[in-house]
Scaffold this motif. Structure first.
Motif, PDB file in Angstrom:
ATOM      1  N   LYS A  58       0.838  -1.205   0.000  1.00 13.45           N
ATOM      2  CA  LYS A  58       0.000   0.000   0.000  1.00 13.45           C
ATOM      3  C   LYS A  58       0.872   1.254   0.000  1.00 13.45           C
ATOM      4  N   GLU A  59       1.904   1.254   0.839  1.00 11.19           N
ATOM      5  CA  GLU A  59       2.815   2.399   0.857  1.00 11.19           C
ATOM      6  C   GLU A  59       3.549   2.501  -0.484  1.00 11.19           C
ATOM      7  N   GLY A  60       3.897   1.346  -1.054  1.00 16.08           N
ATOM      8  CA  GLY A  60       4.567   1.313  -2.350  1.00 16.08           C
ATOM      9  C   GLY A  60       3.708   1.909  -3.455  1.00 16.08           C
ATOM     10  N   ASP A  61       2.409   1.643  -3.420  1.00 11.75           N
ATOM     11  CA  ASP A  61       1.490   2.238  -4.401  1.00 11.75           C
ATOM     12  C   ASP A  61       1.562   3.759  -4.351  1.00 11.75           C
ATOM     13  N   ARG A  62       1.553   4.300  -3.139  1.00 17.97           N
ATOM     14  CA  ARG A  62       1.603   5.757  -2.973  1.00 17.97           C
ATOM     15  C   ARG A  62       2.929   6.319  -3.480  1.00 17.97           C
ATOM     16  N   ILE A  63       4.012   5.604  -3.160  1.00 19.21           N
ATOM     17  CA  ILE A  63       5.332   6.063  -3.605  1.00 19.21           C
ATOM     18  C   ILE A  63       5.412   6.062  -5.128  1.00 19.21           C
ATOM     19  N   LEU A  64       5.026   4.937  -5.739  1.00 19.38           N
ATOM     20  CA  LEU A  64       5.107   4.832  -7.201  1.00 19.38           C
ATOM     21  C   LEU A  64       4.267   5.901  -7.890  1.00 19.38           C
ATOM     22  N   ALA A  65       3.115   6.217  -7.326  1.00 16.60           N
ATOM     23  CA  ALA A  65       2.250   7.245  -7.908  1.00 16.60           C
ATOM     24  C   ALA A  65       2.899   8.630  -7.838  1.00 16.60           C
ATOM     25  N   SER A  66       3.870   8.807  -6.959  1.00 15.63           N
ATOM     26  CA  SER A  66       4.525  10.104  -6.770  1.00 15.63           C
ATOM     27  C   SER A  66       5.806  10.260  -7.582  1.00 15.63           C
ATOM     28  N   ILE A  67       6.248   9.196  -8.236  1.00 13.30           N
ATOM     29  CA  ILE A  67       7.504   9.232  -8.996  1.00 13.30           C
ATOM     30  C   ILE A  67       7.210   9.516 -10.465  1.00 13.30           C
ATOM     31  N   LYS A  68       7.840  10.545 -10.986  1.00 10.81           N
ATOM     32  CA  LYS A  68       7.715  10.868 -12.412  1.00 10.81           C
ATOM     33  C   LYS A  68       8.549   9.873 -13.228  1.00 10.81           C
ATOM     34  N   ASP A  69       8.085   9.583 -14.429  1.00 11.07           N
ATOM     35  CA  ASP A  69       8.739   8.587 -15.281  1.00 11.07           C
ATOM     36  C   ASP A  69      10.203   8.905 -15.580  1.00 11.07           C
ATOM     37  N   ASP A  70      10.524  10.194 -15.735  1.00 12.10           N
ATOM     38  CA  ASP A  70      11.887  10.566 -16.129  1.00 12.10           C
ATOM     39  C   ASP A  70      12.838  10.769 -14.951  1.00 12.10           C
ATOM     40  N   ALA A  71      12.380  10.519 -13.745  1.00 10.19           N
ATOM     41  CA  ALA A  71      13.196  10.765 -12.552  1.00 10.19           C
ATOM     42  C   ALA A  71      14.232   9.661 -12.351  1.00 10.19           C
ATOM     43  N   TYR A  72      15.384  10.058 -11.837  1.00 11.86           N
ATOM     44  CA  TYR A  72      16.412   9.125 -11.393  1.00 11.86           C
ATOM     45  C   TYR A  72      16.098   8.843  -9.927  1.00 11.86           C
ATOM     46  N   VAL A  73      15.802   7.591  -9.603  1.00 12.29           N
ATOM     47  CA  VAL A  73      15.310   7.241  -8.268  1.00 12.29           C
ATOM     48  C   VAL A  73      16.428   6.615  -7.430  1.00 12.29           C
TER      49      VAL A  73
END
Length: 159
Positions: A58-73
C-alpha cells in the motif's frame, strides 16, 4: 537540478521540523527541492509477514504514484551502497553532467520499501547498517544533500 524527497510518514516532532526547514532553506540556493510526505499505514503489533507485505504494498502504491517517469530514483535501503559525503557529492554532480535533471530520494516507512520500489530504483543508497526513524533519516538526507552541494562548490561547510 530538481531534488525530490518522497518520505512515508509524518514529522511530529518540532525539532525535526525545524531542522528540515533549515536545510530546505539552505538548499534553495543550489537546487529546486520538493518534499512529498505520504501517509504511512498503521502496523499492528505482532503483525504477520503477509500483513507486513500488504502494508509495504500500500505504501509502495503511494510512492510509485509520486515518482515521475523521467526521474532518477535513489532508494534509501540498508542493503544499498554506502558512500561517504564526497562520493555522494560526486554521484549527484555526475548525474547532472550526464543530463539527469531530477533526482528522487525515497525514504520508506517503518517496515522498509516494497520490492517494486527497489526494482524501480536506479540506485540503492545506504547511510548505515543501522535502522533510523524516518523522521531522523529525512534530516540526515537533507543535510547530506546540502553537504554534497557545498563540496561541489568547494565551499567550506563540509570540513
Amino acid at each position: 537540478m530538481k531534488i525530490t524527497v518522497i518520505a512515508v510518514g509524518k514529522i511530529k516532532e518540532k525539532y525535526f521540523t525545524l531542522a528540515i526547514d533549515e536545510y530546505t532553506k539552505r538548499l534553495t540556493r543550489y537546487c529546486k527541492l520538493e518534499i512529498i510526505e505520504l501517509q504511512d499505514e498503521k502496523t499492528p503489533d505482532n503483525s504477520s509477514e503477509a500483513t507486513n507485505l500488504q502494508i509495504k504494498a500500500k505504501e509502495g502504491d503511494r510512492i510509485l504514484a509520486s515518482i515521475k517517469d523521467d526521474a532518477y530514483v535513489v532508494a534509501l535501503a540498508i542493503g544499498g551502497k554506502m558512500l561517504d559525503s564526497v562520493e555522494l557529492s560526486e554521484k549527484i554532480a555526475g548525474l547532472g553532467v550526464n543530463g539527469t535533471s531530477h533526482i528522487v530520494f525515497v525514504i520508506g516507512g517503518s517496515l522498509g520499501l516494497d520490492d517494486r520500489i527497489l526494482s524501480r530504483a536506479n540506485y540503492e543508497l545506504s547511510f548505515s547498517k543501522m535502522t533510523f526513524p524516518h523522521q531522523m533519516m529525512r534530516v540526515i538526507l537533507l543535510e547530506q544533500v546540502y553537504r554534497a552541494y557545498r563540496i561541489m562548490g568547494n565551499e567550506p561547510y563540509h570540513k
